[in-house]
Design a protein around this motif. Structure first.
Motif, PDB file in Angstrom:
ATOM      1  N   LEU A 189       0.819  -1.211   0.000  1.00 56.63           N
ATOM      2  CA  LEU A 189       0.000   0.000   0.000  1.00 56.63           C
ATOM      3  C   LEU A 189       0.854   1.263   0.000  1.00 56.63           C
ATOM      4  CD1 LEU A 189      -2.766  -1.048   2.559  1.00 56.63           C
ATOM      5  CD2 LEU A 189      -2.978  -0.913   0.064  1.00 56.63           C
ATOM      6  N   VAL A 190       2.003   1.205   0.691  1.00 56.07           N
ATOM      7  CA  VAL A 190       2.858   2.384   0.821  1.00 56.07           C
ATOM      8  C   VAL A 190       3.821   2.525  -0.350  1.00 56.07           C
ATOM      9  CG1 VAL A 190       4.637   3.449   2.275  1.00 56.07           C
ATOM     10  CG2 VAL A 190       2.672   2.327   3.333  1.00 56.07           C
ATOM     11  N   ALA A 191       4.245   1.403  -0.934  1.00 54.88           N
ATOM     12  CA  ALA A 191       5.316   1.407  -1.928  1.00 54.88           C
ATOM     13  C   ALA A 191       5.046   2.317  -3.126  1.00 54.88           C
ATOM     14  CB  ALA A 191       5.598  -0.019  -2.400  1.00 54.88           C
ATOM     15  N   PRO A 192       3.843   2.314  -3.738  1.00 55.53           N
ATOM     16  CA  PRO A 192       3.645   3.203  -4.902  1.00 55.53           C
ATOM     17  C   PRO A 192       3.807   4.679  -4.559  1.00 55.53           C
ATOM     18  CG  PRO A 192       1.933   1.527  -4.795  1.00 55.53           C
ATOM     19  CD  PRO A 192       2.673   1.460  -3.495  1.00 55.53           C
ATOM     20  N   PHE A 193       3.321   5.094  -3.391  1.00 55.18           N
ATOM     21  CA  PHE A 193       3.469   6.489  -2.991  1.00 55.18           C
ATOM     22  C   PHE A 193       4.939   6.828  -2.734  1.00 55.18           C
ATOM     23  CE2 PHE A 193      -0.794   5.142  -1.737  1.00 55.18           C
ATOM     24  CZ  PHE A 193      -1.574   6.106  -2.353  1.00 55.18           C
ATOM     25  N   GLY A 194       5.664   5.888  -2.119  1.00 50.78           N
ATOM     26  CA  GLY A 194       7.085   6.115  -1.881  1.00 50.78           C
ATOM     27  C   GLY A 194       7.871   6.238  -3.174  1.00 50.78           C
ATOM     28  N   LEU A 195       7.564   5.365  -4.131  1.00 47.48           N
ATOM     29  CA  LEU A 195       8.250   5.433  -5.422  1.00 47.48           C
ATOM     30  C   LEU A 195       7.927   6.745  -6.131  1.00 47.48           C
ATOM     31  CD1 LEU A 195      10.008   3.983  -7.542  1.00 47.48           C
ATOM     32  CD2 LEU A 195       7.886   3.065  -8.521  1.00 47.48           C
ATOM     33  N   ALA A 196       6.661   7.173  -6.058  1.00 49.73           N
ATOM     34  CA  ALA A 196       6.281   8.439  -6.688  1.00 49.73           C
ATOM     35  C   ALA A 196       7.025   9.610  -6.035  1.00 49.73           C
ATOM     36  CB  ALA A 196       4.767   8.640  -6.572  1.00 49.73           C
ATOM     37  N   TYR A 197       7.163   9.572  -4.723  1.00 46.78           N
ATOM     38  CA  TYR A 197       7.899  10.632  -4.026  1.00 46.78           C
ATOM     39  C   TYR A 197       9.352  10.639  -4.467  1.00 46.78           C
ATOM     40  CZ  TYR A 197       9.722  13.486  -0.193  1.00 46.78           C
ATOM     41  OH  TYR A 197      10.341  14.466   0.535  1.00 46.78           O
ATOM     42  N   MET A 198       9.942   9.467  -4.574  1.00 48.72           N
ATOM     43  CA  MET A 198      11.347   9.375  -4.949  1.00 48.72           C
ATOM     44  C   MET A 198      11.561   9.917  -6.365  1.00 48.72           C
ATOM     45  SD  MET A 198      13.374   7.193  -6.969  1.00 48.72           S
ATOM     46  CE  MET A 198      15.140   7.082  -7.121  1.00 48.72           C
ATOM     47  N   LEU A 199      10.694   9.509  -7.304  1.00 53.13           N
ATOM     48  CA  LEU A 199      10.841   9.970  -8.679  1.00 53.13           C
ATOM     49  C   LEU A 199      10.585  11.472  -8.779  1.00 53.13           C
ATOM     50  CD1 LEU A 199       9.097   7.030 -10.583  1.00 53.13           C
ATOM     51  CD2 LEU A 199      11.547   7.460 -10.331  1.00 53.13           C
ATOM     52  N   PHE A 225      16.090   3.333  -0.817  1.00 51.27           N
ATOM     53  CA  PHE A 225      15.283   2.220  -0.302  1.00 51.27           C
ATOM     54  C   PHE A 225      13.899   2.205  -0.954  1.00 51.27           C
ATOM     55  CE2 PHE A 225      12.084   0.576   2.600  1.00 51.27           C
ATOM     56  CZ  PHE A 225      12.587  -0.684   2.899  1.00 51.27           C
ATOM     57  N   LEU A 226      13.296   3.396  -1.103  1.00 48.21           N
ATOM     58  CA  LEU A 226      11.982   3.447  -1.747  1.00 48.21           C
ATOM     59  C   LEU A 226      12.049   2.886  -3.160  1.00 48.21           C
ATOM     60  CD1 LEU A 226      10.784   7.009  -0.638  1.00 48.21           C
ATOM     61  CD2 LEU A 226      10.218   4.802   0.404  1.00 48.21           C
ATOM     62  N   PHE A 227      13.163   3.120  -3.847  1.00 46.32           N
ATOM     63  CA  PHE A 227      13.299   2.661  -5.232  1.00 46.32           C
ATOM     64  C   PHE A 227      13.521   1.154  -5.312  1.00 46.32           C
ATOM     65  CE2 PHE A 227      15.994   1.808  -8.964  1.00 46.32           C
ATOM     66  CZ  PHE A 227      15.127   2.232  -9.958  1.00 46.32           C
ATOM     67  N   VAL A 228      14.492   0.651  -4.555  1.00 48.72           N
ATOM     68  CA  VAL A 228      14.841  -0.769  -4.689  1.00 48.72           C
ATOM     69  C   VAL A 228      13.835  -1.674  -3.978  1.00 48.72           C
ATOM     70  CG1 VAL A 228      17.286  -0.261  -4.933  1.00 48.72           C
ATOM     71  CG2 VAL A 228      16.356  -0.692  -2.665  1.00 48.72           C
ATOM     72  N   SER A 229      13.126  -1.161  -2.975  1.00 46.33           N
ATOM     73  CA  SER A 229      12.166  -2.010  -2.269  1.00 46.33           C
ATOM     74  C   SER A 229      10.859  -2.165  -3.039  1.00 46.33           C
ATOM     75  CB  SER A 229      11.876  -1.439  -0.881  1.00 46.33           C
ATOM     76  OG  SER A 229      11.207  -0.198  -0.963  1.00 46.33           O
ATOM     77  N   PHE A 230      10.580  -1.257  -3.980  1.00 44.99           N
ATOM     78  CA  PHE A 230       9.310  -1.330  -4.705  1.00 44.99           C
ATOM     79  C   PHE A 230       9.162  -2.652  -5.467  1.00 44.99           C
ATOM     80  CE2 PHE A 230       6.758  -0.614  -8.530  1.00 44.99           C
ATOM     81  CZ  PHE A 230       5.567  -0.187  -7.975  1.00 44.99           C
ATOM     82  N   PRO A 231      10.109  -3.019  -6.358  1.00 47.77           N
ATOM     83  CA  PRO A 231       9.926  -4.299  -7.068  1.00 47.77           C
ATOM     84  C   PRO A 231       9.947  -5.496  -6.125  1.00 47.77           C
ATOM     85  CG  PRO A 231      12.111  -3.410  -7.487  1.00 47.77           C
ATOM     86  CD  PRO A 231      11.341  -2.347  -6.780  1.00 47.77           C
TER      87      PRO A 231
END
Length: 438
Positions: A31-41, A117-123
């Motif tokens: 649930l958190v990962a997509p928002f984290g990836l969006a923040y990182m990008l 971490f947000l980037f590599v943990s997403f996949p």
């Protein structure tokens, strides 16, 4: 980092709380990962796109520092669901001034590591959730298959026969033997599910430890800051003690001597030399006692024996100790001469440890070994006392006793190691740099 380390048997793994906690963690992380990836990008895009403007750099720097919040969120998830404790990184320190402040934001390694971490943990999170869900749903579906396969729509096989059930090509699971095989396969998949899922949760734990916790360099910097603060506090306390000794002892004695000399002068003027002589004798004795006190205070500031080197100072200390002390100094310890600060810390460390052995450890003898090699000075102090020594503060935030020694040693990037089992012996090993210059 501490993790859930209890042993889980193969037979009970699917029914343990830990297993379902790991599955719940994957749900929350997904649930958190997509928002984290969006923040990182977004952070990368804004920082790169607005780099030509100063204001844009401040926005990007603020978002980099904001990655700390995401790191705290994921540390909390790991702690609450997987009981994985990851140490907090050092707090953010903003540099003074305009450009230093901007540089501290853009160069915040803790924020960048959290973004990584947000980037590599997403996949890993997505794949782990999908694989785990497929395993558990397949297992539960196969185990409960006998209860619901009759409601599947009928299908015609290649030979024209009709079947009702799951199919793999022309192989239909609709006979008792085939249904039993399907249930057995479901049970096997159910028992494999926790271990497959654990591969992904362990990988996320490793990533969290590597990217969300403090680095060794950050820990070392924090330790040096704390030890230097302790050294400053210790130096201030020693200065206050010297000031108190001078004010309450030496100064009072000197005032008394001056008053006695004035009174003797008055008696001489009145023609009473006997009374004046007695007062002068008393003043002379007080002056000698004051000189002795001043010598003790001066020795506390800098032992005179250190003027001749550390080896002479330690042998002098051993000769004056209240219990037998043997000093073994390896050749070449003072070639070239040690830095004055290192000599002073080494001397006071040995002096404090000898005093502790006599007062608290009920020791009968102390052995001191001093060596020098590869730019370091190594002190080993061993006593045959009752042991059980520990490094503790005084409960008021001040460093006293062994804690004070440790702070003083670490203030110059030294190492302090204590081994004191109950019953003894107590062995303290101190390693100091031979020079305080970087």
């Amino acid at each position: 980092m501490t993790t859930m380390t209890s042993r889980i048997g193969f037979g009970t793994a699917p029914f343990r709380t830990r297993t379902w906690a790991e599955y719940g963690y994957l749900w929350l992380a997904l649930l958190v990962a997509p928002f984290g990836l969006a923040y990182m990008l977004t952070t990368i895009a804004l920082t790169a796109g607005l780099a030509v403007t100063v204001a844009g750099l401040w926005v990007g720097g603020g978002m980099v520092a904001g990655g700390r919040g995401w790191g705290a969120l994921h540390r909390g998830l790991l702690r609450q669901t997987l009981r994985t404790e990851i140490a907090e990184p050092p707090p953010f320190r903003r540099g003074r001034g305009f450009w230093r402040g901007l540089g501290s934001l853009l160069g915040d390694s803790t924020g960048w590591r959290a973004l990584l971490f947000l980037f590599v943990s997403f996949p890993v999170t997505v794949i782990g959730f999908v694989v785990s869900t497929v395993f558990v749903c397949t297992a539960l579906g196969a185990i409960t298959y006998p209860a619901w396969y009759r409601w599947l729509p009928p299908q015609q096989a290649g030979d024209g026969s009709w079947h009702r059930g799951a199919s793999f090509g022309d192989w239909f699971v609709d006979t008792p033997d085939r249904i039993a095989v399907g249930v057995a396969a479901g049970i096997l998949v159910l028992y494999l599910w926790p271990w497959v899922m654990r591969l992904f949760t362990m990988l996320l734990q490793i990533l969290g430890q590597a990217l969300l916790g403090p680095t060794r360099g950050a820990l070392r910097v924090a330790e040096l800051r704390a030890s230097r603060a302790g050294a400053v506090e210790g130096a201030d306390a020693r200065l206050r003690r010297i000031e108190r000794d001078l004010h309450d002892g030496t100064q009072a004695r000197l005032v008394a001597v001056a008053m006695q000399v004035d009174e003797a002068r008055e008696h001489l003027a009145d023609g009473a030399p006997e009374l004046a002589s007695g007062l002068l004798d008393t003043a002379h004795a007080s002056a000698l006692e004051t000189l002795a006190e001043l010598r003790e205070i001066a020795r506390g500031i800098h032992p005179a024996a250190l003027d001749s080197g550390l080896a002479v100072a330690l042998r002098t200390l051993a000769a004056r100790a209240p219990l037998p002390v043997t000093v073994d100094i390896a050749p070449g310890v003072e070639q070239p001469r040690l830095a004055p600060a290192v000599e002073s810390i080494a001397y006071y460390t040995v002096a404090e440890l000898v005093t502790n052995a006599a007062k608290h450890a009920a020791a009968n003898a102390v052995a001191v070994r001093v060596e020098r090699a590869n730019g370091t000075l190594r002190l080993e102090v061993r006593d045959d006392g009752r042991g059980g020594a520990v490094v503790v503060g005084d409960g008021a935030g001040e460093r006293t006793g062994l804690a004070g020694l440790m702070a003083r040693v670490r203030a110059i990037d030294g190492a302090f190691d204590l081994a004191s089992p109950a019953g003894g012996p107590t062995v303290v090993t101190v390693t100091l740099p031979t020079s305080t210059r970087p």
